[in-house]
Design an enzyme around this catalytic site. Sequence first.
Site, PDB file in Angstrom:
ATOM      1  N   PHE A  11       0.831  -1.219   0.000  1.00 47.85           N
ATOM      2  CA  PHE A  11       0.000   0.000   0.000  1.00 47.85           C
ATOM      3  C   PHE A  11       0.865   1.268   0.000  1.00 47.85           C
ATOM      4  CE2 PHE A  11      -2.025   2.795   3.440  1.00 47.85           C
ATOM      5  CZ  PHE A  11      -2.544   3.695   2.517  1.00 47.85           C
ATOM      6  N   GLY A  36       1.957  -7.452  -0.485  1.00 48.82           N
ATOM      7  CA  GLY A  36       1.989  -6.587  -1.670  1.00 48.82           C
ATOM      8  C   GLY A  36       1.277  -7.261  -2.833  1.00 48.82           C
ATOM      9  N   LEU A  61      20.549  -9.357   0.501  1.00 47.39           N
ATOM     10  CA  LEU A  61      20.230  -8.513  -0.658  1.00 47.39           C
ATOM     11  C   LEU A  61      21.483  -8.077  -1.404  1.00 47.39           C
ATOM     12  CD1 LEU A  61      17.512  -6.191   0.964  1.00 47.39           C
ATOM     13  CD2 LEU A  61      17.134  -8.220  -0.455  1.00 47.39           C
ATOM     14  N   THR A 100      10.928 -10.760   9.206  1.00 48.55           N
ATOM     15  CA  THR A 100      10.982  -9.690   8.194  1.00 48.55           C
ATOM     16  C   THR A 100      11.510  -8.403   8.813  1.00 48.55           C
ATOM     17  OG1 THR A 100       9.132 -10.697   7.048  1.00 48.55           O
ATOM     18  CG2 THR A 100       9.599  -8.401   6.516  1.00 48.55           C
ATOM     19  N   TYR A 153       4.978  -7.859  15.613  1.00 54.67           N
ATOM     20  CA  TYR A 153       5.125  -6.604  14.858  1.00 54.67           C
ATOM     21  C   TYR A 153       5.784  -5.533  15.728  1.00 54.67           C
ATOM     22  CZ  TYR A 153       3.737  -2.748  11.758  1.00 54.67           C
ATOM     23  OH  TYR A 153       3.730  -1.657  10.921  1.00 54.67           O
TER      24      TYR A 153
END
Length: 330
Positions: A11, A36, A61, A100, A153
């Site tokens: 979003f 997503g 990454l 994450t 979270y």
Amino acid sequence: MNILVTGGSGFIGSNLCRRLLDEGHYVLCLDNNYTGRMENIQELLTNDHFSFILADVCDSLKDRPELKTQALHLDQIYNLACPASPPAYQGLHAIETTKTCVLGAINVLELALAHGATVLQASTSEVYGDPLVHPQHEGYRGNVNPNGIRACYDEGKRCAESLFFDYARHLGAKIKVIRIFNTYGPFMDPKDGRVVSNFICQALRGEDLTVYGQGEQTRSFCFVDDLIAGMVAMMNSDPEFLGPVNLGNPQEFTIAQLAQQVLEMIPSGAKLVFKDLPQDDPRCRKPDISLAKSKLGWQPHIKLTEGLQRSIPYFAQRLRDDGVQLKAVF
Ligand code: UDP
């Protein structure tokens, strides 16, 4: 500039990618598409300045061929990758959410160090938990249940903040940390279970609006364009200013007031229906944005009614795309 947006098909990420492209930058959007969606970035895929990488920030990454320093020089990284809706992170994917937050922070920080890029962490008002100080200023250390259903979270994002500041202190990473308060607008997932999307979609379908508890808990809702302006201002602010800085709209509403507002704007005959309040649901939330005002010259401009007006047609279209018969015309 070359700018990487992790969580770019989500979003907030997809709104940010559009804004950065409008400013003339090259945008790399990275997402694992757990929350997503490719639909959010569909028309961007043909833009020469835009590319999409299907990847998980939990994996390294800096060794990916597209992100190696030999392949390109990254100037900036926005780290937005994380499920953010309570139903999404409280479900089966709670453990992935913590991973994450934590592994994602390490991997984007390592990537940023390799490129000498500035990296902005999307932290959250959830670091304040169920706050005992109101409104919340950045110096408040919060009231978080460390093992409740929101902890994956809240604690994940708190640990990510800690990693960001240690990478800055000990390794010289160029960091920025923002704390995002409740945000809404186009490209939100109608099914993600958050209050604004739930209420608008329920009213459009002519279904009763599900108010959790008595609806006396408060939230302060920021329209996404205002938030994006704050994020970009923070990223490009004085390198000495690391944050954390609150970004949100200080206009505070009870959930019952939000429901009434939505019913007034979408006349479909829907009513309110009261459901159990979820565990550890914060009783109030409102940002103190003095720091953002003084350091960034930023404050939100879009009032709730205008933001809802700009969001309702998007949700109506998404429901029509799914073949839903609407009870109100938009
Ligand atoms: N909420 C509600 N009805 C819904 C969805 C959420 O009353 O259909 C409440 C929820 O309990 C919370 C507030 O609205 O008090 C905001 O919830 P949301 O999931 O949007 O975000 P949060 O601020 O809790 O992360």
